[in-house]
Design a protein around this motif. Structure first.
Motif, PDB file in Angstrom:
ATOM      1  N   VAL A  78       0.834  -1.210   0.000  1.00  0.00           N
ATOM      2  CA  VAL A  78       0.000   0.000   0.000  1.00  0.00           C
ATOM      3  C   VAL A  78       0.865   1.254   0.000  1.00  0.00           C
ATOM      4  O   VAL A  78       0.582   2.218  -0.719  1.00  0.00           O
ATOM      5  N   LYS A  79       1.945   1.248   0.787  1.00  0.00           N
ATOM      6  CA  LYS A  79       2.830   2.417   0.827  1.00  0.00           C
ATOM      7  C   LYS A  79       3.454   2.679  -0.535  1.00  0.00           C
ATOM      8  O   LYS A  79       3.512   3.823  -1.007  1.00  0.00           O
ATOM      9  N   LEU A 104      -2.291  -6.761  -2.806  1.00  0.00           N
ATOM     10  CA  LEU A 104      -3.204  -5.718  -3.283  1.00  0.00           C
ATOM     11  C   LEU A 104      -4.407  -6.328  -3.998  1.00  0.00           C
ATOM     12  O   LEU A 104      -5.536  -5.888  -3.821  1.00  0.00           O
ATOM     13  N   GLU A 105      -4.152  -7.359  -4.798  1.00  0.00           N
ATOM     14  CA  GLU A 105      -5.242  -7.995  -5.534  1.00  0.00           C
ATOM     15  C   GLU A 105      -6.246  -8.647  -4.592  1.00  0.00           C
ATOM     16  O   GLU A 105      -7.464  -8.538  -4.783  1.00  0.00           O
ATOM     17  N   PRO A 111     -11.038  -2.144   3.110  1.00  0.00           N
ATOM     18  CA  PRO A 111     -10.000  -1.461   3.878  1.00  0.00           C
ATOM     19  C   PRO A 111      -8.814  -2.382   4.078  1.00  0.00           C
ATOM     20  O   PRO A 111      -8.976  -3.526   4.474  1.00  0.00           O
ATOM     21  N   VAL A 112      -7.598  -1.888   3.762  1.00  0.00           N
ATOM     22  CA  VAL A 112      -6.424  -2.718   3.913  1.00  0.00           C
ATOM     23  C   VAL A 112      -5.418  -2.170   4.902  1.00  0.00           C
ATOM     24  O   VAL A 112      -4.468  -2.841   5.261  1.00  0.00           O
ATOM     25  N   LEU A 113      -5.600  -0.930   5.347  1.00  0.00           N
ATOM     26  CA  LEU A 113      -4.650  -0.356   6.297  1.00  0.00           C
ATOM     27  C   LEU A 113      -5.364   0.668   7.139  1.00  0.00           C
ATOM     28  O   LEU A 113      -6.001   1.563   6.617  1.00  0.00           O
ATOM     29  N   GLU A 114      -5.285   0.519   8.455  1.00  0.00           N
ATOM     30  CA  GLU A 114      -5.963   1.441   9.346  1.00  0.00           C
ATOM     31  C   GLU A 114      -4.974   2.041  10.337  1.00  0.00           C
ATOM     32  O   GLU A 114      -3.943   1.452  10.669  1.00  0.00           O
ATOM     33  N   GLY A 115      -5.329   3.231  10.843  1.00  0.00           N
ATOM     34  CA  GLY A 115      -4.525   3.863  11.885  1.00  0.00           C
ATOM     35  C   GLY A 115      -3.130   4.214  11.441  1.00  0.00           C
ATOM     36  O   GLY A 115      -2.163   3.873  12.103  1.00  0.00           O
ATOM     37  N   VAL A 141      -7.400   3.016   4.022  1.00  0.00           N
ATOM     38  CA  VAL A 141      -7.026   3.002   2.622  1.00  0.00           C
ATOM     39  C   VAL A 141      -7.881   1.976   1.895  1.00  0.00           C
ATOM     40  O   VAL A 141      -8.009   0.839   2.347  1.00  0.00           O
ATOM     41  N   PHE A 142      -8.491   2.358   0.760  1.00  0.00           N
ATOM     42  CA  PHE A 142      -9.306   1.444  -0.033  1.00  0.00           C
ATOM     43  C   PHE A 142      -8.650   1.244  -1.388  1.00  0.00           C
ATOM     44  O   PHE A 142      -8.075   2.171  -1.966  1.00  0.00           O
TER      45      PHE A 142
END
Length: 254
Positions: A78-79, A104-105, A111-115, A141-142
């Motif tokens: 994600v980054k 990613l797929e 949502p894949v990353l919170e906080g 992050v979506f």
């Protein structure tokens, strides 16, 4: 004090993601009851067992290490993708590892990353790039399907009626061609991503077949060793029986 987990090789990371895909419906199950938590732990343990079975001479992975490694793969993916979109350059997968690409797929549309520490709220502007797949809202992050969009040179304030009067036929044709071209590129990128995913599945299936074939060979070897051991013991038993018969014959003569 807990020891740091040994380095995960790229092939281990890819196998981890393939195994995760098989049990993610368990890991993503809603609820925090003791039963659900136990099921999640068993799912992570099954991934660790797969890695340990395929790498018998390497370090043994615990389910906790596997879980942390999965989160690290996803966070790095994600980054990298967010940075690429922010700079506006580079190929979508130029700096992603196969495991990160698969992460990613598998998490597209959720949502894949919170906080995120120090994160800021961002949004996609009116001139969205059709190749952008990430949207950040607050601390979440979506991953999104590429949206349909207006041309880059469109006036933000114009509406349908203004568009009809502000351009002549040639301008409308150019904008239509530009929009169709971007949608085509996005569709091609998705097809390529899915094709790579299928190729990875085939490669990992081949690895699994080779592992099972090797396991069958080892079992056949063990079976042959046991058969030879049984034949040897049978010969020793017959030898002892002959010696006992010879002793009985000698005693009878005396």
């Amino acid at each position: 004090m807990a020891t740091r987990a040994a380095y995960f090789s790229p092939s281990e990371a890819q196998i981890l993601m393939e195994a995760y895909e098989e049990v993610k419906y368990i890991i993503k199950k809603k609820g925090n009851t003791a039963t659900v938590i136990k099921q999640r732990e068993k799912a992570w343990q099954s991934i660790a067992d797969r890695l340990n079975a395929l790498n018998m001479n390497g370090p043994k992975r615990t389910w906790q290490q596997v879980k942390i490694k999965y989160k690290n793969i996803l966070q790095n993916a994600v980054k990298k993708n967010t940075h690429r979109q922010g700079t506006g350059g580079g190929s979508p997968k130029a700096d992603l590892t196969p495991a990160e690409d698969m992460a990613l797929e598998l998490n597209k549309g959720r949502p894949v990353l919170e906080g995120i520490p120090g994160g800021k709220e961002t949004s996609i502007g009116s001139s969205q790039d059709a190749t952008r797949f990430i949207q950040v809202s607050g601390s979440t992050v979506f991953l999104l399907e590429p949206p349909a969009q207006a041309p880059d040179d469109a006036d933000p304030g114009e509406g349908p009626s203004a568009a009809a009067t502000a351009h002549d036929g040639d301008d409308d044709e150019e904008e239509t061609i530009s929009l169709d071209s971007r949608r085509h590129e996005s569709s091609q990128a998705i097809r390529k991503l899915y094709g790579n995913h299928l190729r990875r599945q085939i490669e990992l299936a081949d690895i699994d077949i080779q592992y099972k074939k090797k396991k069958m060979e080892n079992l056949a070897l063990e079976s042959e060793i046991k058969k030879r051991t049984i034949r040897k013991l049978d010969l020793e038993i017959k030898k002892l029986e002959r010696e006992l018969q010879e002793d009985d014959t000698a005693q009878n003569k005396n």
